[in-house]
Design a protein around this motif. Structure first.
Motif: not given
Lengths: 497, 557, 435
Positions: B447-448, B452, B524-525, B547-548, B551
């Protein structure tokens, strides 16, 4: 709970970031020809600016100087011969108001009097405008500080020796200058809304006072130094000299006639004000710049022996420019003022020959008078007429070769010479473009390849295996309407949406 | 432990204990109660002041190199280190950095513009604080000290930041002592910047304004020296010369033979700086220097040393693809790494510095790039060791492996400039620091963590929040910053492996610096895991509101 | 100060006399065939009544002997802020750019100042008609964020009121195409701010999408308008104004300069099925094939402007007209200003100096602008039946040394007096000051 987010880049301390994105040199390095000591320009129509037009004649150049003009001349075998049949030669154009070749802002706008700053400190030999103005026939330019201050910074005359380092640009022997500015710009009429500043002065009254005040201070400073020098010469010991003030030094030079004053001004009343103040303090105004209402007080300007350097046909961009007329140059000329037409703009400077020609239609100047507006007259105004400004034996070989009568919008510069060196050659410029494009492409490809290799190196062998698997999996399960996605991509984006 | 009052008393002790005991993969440490004499036997040694010696022995004792050579007597109390297969270099120098200094507090956002004092002329001495001394602002707990040292850098020229005359630089050895003990020499240099930030409100607002300002400062400083000398001799009847703090500080620094650091990166700037240094009769050192390949002979003629910035110009990561950079810029990017070789060829003395590079792992690759462009290995090494020592006047005690010099050494398992080489240990002032392998599992991240994050946790003080601004590299390395009401800390060690992550920051908590470790899993987030600090283990959760943002940097793409 | 005199009534006056005229013994450049040596033009009722070699001239016609002089169609400046701005730095005199992004219903003619000093000054240089376009230039337009700026108006350069000046009230719908702003100038710190491309591109895409969405809305509205005859529904003046565009009756005058902007706007117009005229076109040469295949005419920025990039060839702006023309693109010149409108001929001449055929350059400031705005039945050539907007000069109107001797607008002999001429004459006659 205060949340403070700091970014790492905030403390880029003392690193000189390349802000100079606008200043790069990419045209072929000049001079185009290695310096031949003798050049013969053959069979041209020579517009001398000083003694009329020679219909078909030669010009001989030796060691950077004009050694003979007119007639059919002989040159040694190894001379460079430029066949100018059907072409026209004029003296190099002298732009008396230019802001090219400056690194950083042309204004030190923070203070009312910024005479301590010096354009000569920040000459930028990499500015492409030097090359472009050369392509427009300009060989010498008066590089000025901006007009944000009643008394602005020190200025310098340069030759547009494209390819030479900054230290070799200044015109040897030309007196240094200083910029004054009157009217809307120094009083910030048009900036107040944006800057919200309260810098003095805000009125024309304040503009005058600033000048008086500065020169009063300069006078006292000069006296303090004169006293010190006298006492030191008389052998007095343990003397402390006055503290040197870089702001006042150039003003003392003005008082001593060693520095030329170029004053940006518009309205007739402020023109007379400045002439009056100068007279009172005993210094001379060398040129009035823009001086768009100069035609209203041409006699006074002529009587003061002050030159006028103006636009061809700019007007109405400011209130003080509303009464500007394209007949300004012609009218002042007729009343005995030495007038030049300038650019104040890198793009305008590429066609000053055309701007000068307008005074033939607007005000009926003769062709010679019109040509002088951008050659001999600005040379006189800058005190360099012994070296440049006309095609005369003994002067510098600063010349422009046009393919058409230069006092016309149809003329194109073929070559520009400075000091007998060809600094601009249109044919060579055009021929060299492909090579520059090629080099650019190659460098970009080289860099892109290096970046790709970096990325490859960063990946671990495991990642590479995963990628291979992804590649193999791709064709499966792909619906015709959907865009193909590597399986991992789905996993990543699934959660993040 | 139980009871708040007990906790508060015990906290400092706990903190220290926790700080030492954290599992975070801290790279190097000095061990207490160590021997003061070492002998490295059978290594290849690069003295720099002379040719490399195969199968050599170095003896270090009480902070100094006492002997180096093929046949050397080893004292009986020496701790033996088997140097087989190892290469020993002098400790490396970073010649211009703020590593080891307290970062200045950032100005309050937005108030800066209006509240900053407006200078109405040079007499207001804007952005001029030459009385600041690096030696007074040493921060031994700066986590970068450790990461620089682990990369082989034992010595830095620590330069204060901020303004045209920010202060006086000092040479620091990157050990783990109390702040004052790190200072080797001070002042060594007076940095000058020509970046005018006044705009049209405050003097100076232009480059020419900055130059005129600096010129006036030199004139005033010289005049002030002259005036006070005369005044000292016989004050009667003479107007008292006004004391200008900045001028006095500059005069003092110059009297102590500090060199003046002047900026110049493009050839236009370099030439200008050389001219100004000559006009101002300064003992100048140029910093920046990346376009020196165009003007190396002129620099040599001026006998000016150069500090070369290792952050080579490169394409911006996010540029408009339809906007090609200019040919001049492309040429600069292509040729800049060839500068050190050009300087070497012209006989210019030069060193390297890290300004703009935030990760020490990028420092030596920057040097490698210069070597790929023609710089010899010998010249590269010298530029990292003896040359900077000479430039800053400490070559008597630093810069080479010679008997009598300070024992700053880098011990590696291969050629220093080889990417695969690992630094095994580093000696600073004769103290040994092992460089441990970063312990981290290495699965590709699933995941990334970039973005922030808003963190929430419950501490003994109650509900608390923090923000983490993180960047994750494709290989899972984490960098970034975490802010809370306790302060802000830089992530100095962080990784993501699979869906697990770990990152450590160092913050001041009630006056004591300590490490805070965040570990957990990513979904995920959102993140969840534990915070370990001061002996506490607190659960936390975090979400990424935007959220964006996450990506772009996927893991395995 | 003469500012006020000029603003209210004009120094130098404006005089037109109606009547019948015959310009005789002139060299007539009809632009509809080879020039006529020793020709005559007869003007009657505001129109060109006859053009020919030896024409019969009836009594009561004022004869102007133009021996040694030349007759041309009056010059047409295709993008200006004529009458919309008096003094650039004085906001009270500036009406070029309205607040807000979608202002389709605004009309330039509403704000034109008929007594503007710019009108007599400019027509004295031979410009007889202009397009006044909102948000098309000047410091006040930069960064305004306007997308649909309003309708440009075609104006004769003379008239007691704006109504008398109207050539076409609504000539085109001005669209300022968004741009990718990676660099922006921040006035508070007087420095350039950088933005990452991805972010700037996102904003650009958003603006383009908004424009497309707005057009969709306008399309739907136009359909309802046509269908719902008599039925009452909430009218929107802005969408009303877009209806002619949607129906294909009013062209879009799109201001776009970079290759991306030109490409995207051309695609947009294709998709929306609206007629496009490109204004600006700094990088049009990169898109010349697209412009030709879509038959999009280009109104170029002044050739005397600086090339866009440091690596641009120094003569980029001046060679572009010929490059485009040779590729089959229609090229029109314009000043994009008002005080520099009189340089129109000079701009075209510089293109000729760099390869554009003289004939094309001349048409680029006369016939072609008329054609692209659908006004060529009235203007652009010296032909019978067209409106008599003509200039009589002592030379090539493109060159800088040429003077306009006689000026006809709407068939009326118009004085070339203007504020500047008057000031010149006044101070020419200033007696020497008493010392």
């Amino acid at each position: 709970m205060k949340l403070r987010i700091l970014t790492l880049g905030a403390f880029l301390f003392l690193s000189f970031a390349t802000t100079l994105a606008a200043r790069e040199k990419t045209s072929p390095a000049a001079p185009v020809y290695a310096a031949p000591s003798v050049i013969l320009i053959r069979n041209a129509t020579i517009l001398t600016a000083s003694h009329g037009t020679i219909d078909k004649g030669d010009i001989l150049i030796k060691d950077g100087k004009i050694s003979a003009v007119g007639g059919t001349l002989k040159a040694p075998g190894d001379a460079l011969v430029i066949d100018a049949t059907g072409q026209f030669v004029t003296p190099g154009i002298i732009d008396c108001h230019s802001h090219i070749a400056v690194d950083g802002s042309v204004n030190e706008a923070s203070v009312s009097v910024s005479s301590m700053v010096n354009i000569a400190d920040v000459l930028n030999s990499d500015d492409i405008s030097i090359y472009r103005d050369l392509a427009g026939g300009v060989t010498t330019a008066n590089i000025l500080h901006g007009s944000a201050n009643s008394i602005g910074g020190q200025t310098v005359v340069i030759k547009l020796r494209w390819g030479q380092p900054a230290a070799r640009l200044p015109f040897e022997g030309a007196l240094p200058g200083i910029k004054f500015a009157l009217g809307e710009n120094p009083k910030r009429s048009n900036l107040r809304a944006i800057s919200g500043s309260d810098r003095y002065p805000a009125t024309r009254m304040g503009v005058e006072e600033t000048i008086r005040s500065a020169f009063t201070e300069a006078r006292d400073y000069k006296k303090a130094w004169d006293d010190f020098n006298k006492r030191a010469a008389a052998g007095e010991k343990n003397l402390l000299p006055p503290r040197r003030d870089l702001k006042l030094d150039p003003l003392v030079e003005v008082l001593e006639g060693k520095r030329l004053v170029h004053a940006h001004c518009y309205r007739e009343d402020e023109i007379l004000m400045l002439l009056r103040v100068a007279k009172e303090f005993g210094f001379h105004i060398q040129t009035l710049q823009h001086v768009l209402e100069g035609y209203k007080v041409a006699d006074e300007i002529a009587a003061a022996g002050t030159g006028a350097s103006t636009f061809s046909d700019w007007w109405a961009y400011k209130v003080e420019a509303y009464d500007a007329i394209p007949y300004n140059a012609a009218l002042m000329t007729k009343r005995g003022v030495v007038v030049s037409i300038n650019s104040d703009d890198a793009a305008e400077a590429t066609h000053l020959n055309q701007e000068a020609a307008k005074s033939i239609a607007y005000g009926g100047l003769t062709r010679d008078e019109a040509l002088k507006l951008v050659t001999l007259n600005p040379a006189i105004q800058l005190g360099i007429e012994k070296r440049v400004g006309s095609i005369d034996v003994g002067k510098d070989a600063d010349l422009v070769i046009y393919n058409h009568d230069p006092l016309s919008a149809f003329a194109v510069v073929e070559k520009t010479l400075i000091d007998g060196l060809v600094y601009f050659d249109r044919a060579k410029d055009i021929a060299g473009r492909a090579a520059l494009e090629k080099e650019k492409k190659e460098l970009q490809e080289k860099a892109a390849k290096a970046r790709e290799q970096e990325k490859e190196k960063e990946k671990k062998p495991q990642d590479k295996k995963e990628e291979k698997k992804a590649e193999e999996k791709k064709p499966e399960g792909k619906k015709p309407e959907e865009k193909p996605k590597p399986p991992q991509g789905d996993q990543l984006e699934g959660g993040a949406k | 432990m139980s009871g708040n009052s007990v906790l508060r008393r015990a906290r400092p002790i706990v903190l220290l204990a926790a700080a030492w005991g954290l599992l975070a993969p801290l790279a190097t440490r000095g061990q207490g109660g160590e021997p003061r004499t070492f002998a490295i036997r059978g290594a290849k040694v690069f003295p720099v002041s002379s040719a490399p010696i195969e199968n050599a022995t170095i003896v270090v004792s009480k902070g100094l190199i006492t002997a180096v050579g093929a046949n050397v007597t080893i004292p009986p109390d020496a701790w033996m280190i088997d140097g087989k297969g190892l290469l020993v270099y002098p400790g490396l120098f970073d010649a211009f950095t703020d590593v080891g200094l307290t970062s200045p507090s950032a100005p309050p956002a937005d108030k800066g513009e209006k509240q900053r004092a407006i200078a109405r002329g040079p007499e207001d001495r804007p952005e001029t604080t030459p009385w600041r001394k690096a030696e007074d602002e040493v921060n031994a707990t700066d986590p970068r000290v450790e990461s620089w040292r682990s990369a082989g850098f034992t010595t830095v020229v620590a330069v204060p930041k901020g303004g045209m005359f920010p202060g006086q630089a000092a040479i620091l050895d990157l050990g783990e002592e109390h702040a004052g003990e790190l200072v080797v020499k001070s002042p060594v240099a007076l940095p000058v910047s020509l970046q005018a930030s006044g705009g049209f409100r405050s003097y100076p607002g232009s480059l020419m304004g900055a130059i005129a300002y600096v010129r006036q400062v030199w004139l005033d400083t010289n005049w002030g020296t002259q005036a006070s000398a005369l005044y000292q001799k016989d004050p009667r009847g003479m107007e008292r010369p006004k004391y200008t703090r900045s001028d006095a500080a500059i005069a003092e620094a110059l009297a102590k033979h500090a060199v003046v650091l002047l900026p110049g990166n493009e050839s236009l700037q370099i030439r200008r700086t050389l001219r100004l240094a000559q006009e101002w009769k300064l003992n100048a050192v140029l910093y920046g220097g990346q376009m020196a390949y165009e003007v190396a002979p002129e620099i040599a003629a001026a006998k000016t040393p150069v500090l070369v910035n290792l952050k080579w110009p490169e394409a911006s990561k996010d540029a408009d693809p339809e906007d090609t950079p200019s040919l001049r810029e492309l040429r600069f990017r292509d040729r800049a790494p060839a500068t050190p070789a050009a300087l070497d060829k012209a006989g210019v003395k030069f060193a390297f510095y890290s300004d703009g590079i935030s990760a020490p792992k990028d420092l030596l690759p920057g040097v490698k790039k210069a070597m790929d462009a023609g710089l010899s290995g010998d010249a590269a090494l010298r530029a990292l060791t003896l040359s900077p020592a000479e430039i800053f006047g400490v070559s008597q005690v630093l810069g080479s492996i010679e008997g009598g010099k300070i024992a700053n050494l880098v011990v590696a398992d291969g050629d220093l400039f080889d990417k695969k080489t690992k630094v095994k240990m580093v000696f600073v002032d004769g103290k040994k620091y092992e460089v441990r392998e970063l312990l981290r599992p290495s699965e590709p991240p699933k995941g990334s963590l970039t973005g922030k994050w808003q963190l929430k946790f419950t501490s003994p003080q109650g509900e608390e929040e923090a923000t983490a601004d993180l960047t994750m590299e494709p290989d899972g390395t984490l960098t970034g910053m975490v802010s809370s009401e306790h302060g802000t800390g830089t992530v100095f060690s962080g990784w993501v492996s699979g869906d697990k992550f770990s990152f450590t920051i160092n913050v001041q908590i009630e006056g004591n610096a300590g490490d805070v470790l965040f570990t957990g899993t990513l979904e995920g987030n959102s993140m969840k895991g534990t915070i370990q600090a001061m002996g506490y283990t607190l659960p936390f959760t975090a979400t990424k509101p935007d959220a964006s943002a996450g990506l772009q940097e996927g893991g395995a793409e | 100060m003469s500012v006020f005199a000029a603003l209210f009534g004009g120094v130098g006056g404006y005089a037109q006399s109606a009547g019948d005229y015959a310009i005789t013994h002139a060299k007539i450049f009809t632009l509809a065939g080879p020039p006529l040596e020793d020709g005559t033009v007869v003007i009657h009722g505001g129109k060109i009544a006859a053009v020919g070699a030896a024409l019969e001239i009836s009594a009561g016609v004022q004869v102007i002997d133009a021996k040694g002089l030349q007759v041309y169609p009056g010059l047409f400046d295709a993008v200006t802020q004529m009458g919309l701005r008096e003094v650039g730095s004085v906001p009270a005199t500036v009406d070029t750019t309205e607040v807000g992004s979608f202002n389709a219903d605004l009309l330039a003619a509403t704000a034109v100042l008929p007594s503007s000093a710019h009108l007599p000054v400019t027509r004295a240089a031979g410009i007889t008609q202009v397009i006044a376009a909102p948000a098309s230039g000047g410091l006040d337009s930069d960064g305004a964020g306007s997308q649909i700026a309003g309708q440009a108006s075609a104006l004769h350069m003379a008239g007691w009121t704006v109504d008398e000046m109207l050539l076409r009230r609504s000539a085109a719908m001005v669209v300022i195409w968004p741009s990718v702003e990676t660099h922006s100038f921040d006035f508070s710190t007087f420095s350039v701010k950088e933005k990452p491309f991805t972010e700037a591109k996102k904003e650009y895409d958003k603006q383009v999408d908004q424009l497309a969405a707005y057009f969709e809305q306008a399309r739907h509205y136009a359909q309802v308008l046509q269908a719902a005859s008599g039925a009452s529904f909430a009218r929107d003046v802005k969408l009303d104004a877009l209806a002619p565009v949607i129906r294909g009756e009013l062209p879009l005058l799109v201001f776009a300069d970079t290759a991306r902007e030109i490409r995207d706007s051309a695609e947009f117009c294709e998709k929306q099925k609206v007629k496009m005229i490109l204004a600006g076109g700094t990088e049009a040469w990169k898109m010349k094939d697209l412009l030709r295949s879509r038959e999009i005419p280009v109104i170029l920025r002044p050739t005397l402007g600086a090339p866009p990039e440091d690596d641009s060839p120094y003569d980029r702006m001046m060679t572009q007209p010929e490059e485009l023309r040779a590729a089959g693109v229609k090229v029109v010149f314009a000043s994009f200003d008002n005080s520099f409108s009189r340089r129109l001929g000079q701009q075209a001449a510089n293109a000729v100096a760099h390869g554009l055929p003289h004939d094309e350059a001349l048409k680029g400031v006369t016939l072609y602008p008329a054609q692209i705005f659908g006004l060529d039945t009235q203007l652009g050539t010296v032909e019978t039946g067209k409106t008599a907007n003509l200039i009589v000069t002592n030379g090539d109107p493109l060159d800088v040394t040429t003077e306009v001797r006689y000026l006809f607008i709407k068939g009326q002999l118009t004085s070339t007096d203007n504020k500047q001429k008057a000031l010149y004459e006044k101070y020419l006659n200033r007696p020497k000051p008493v010392r």
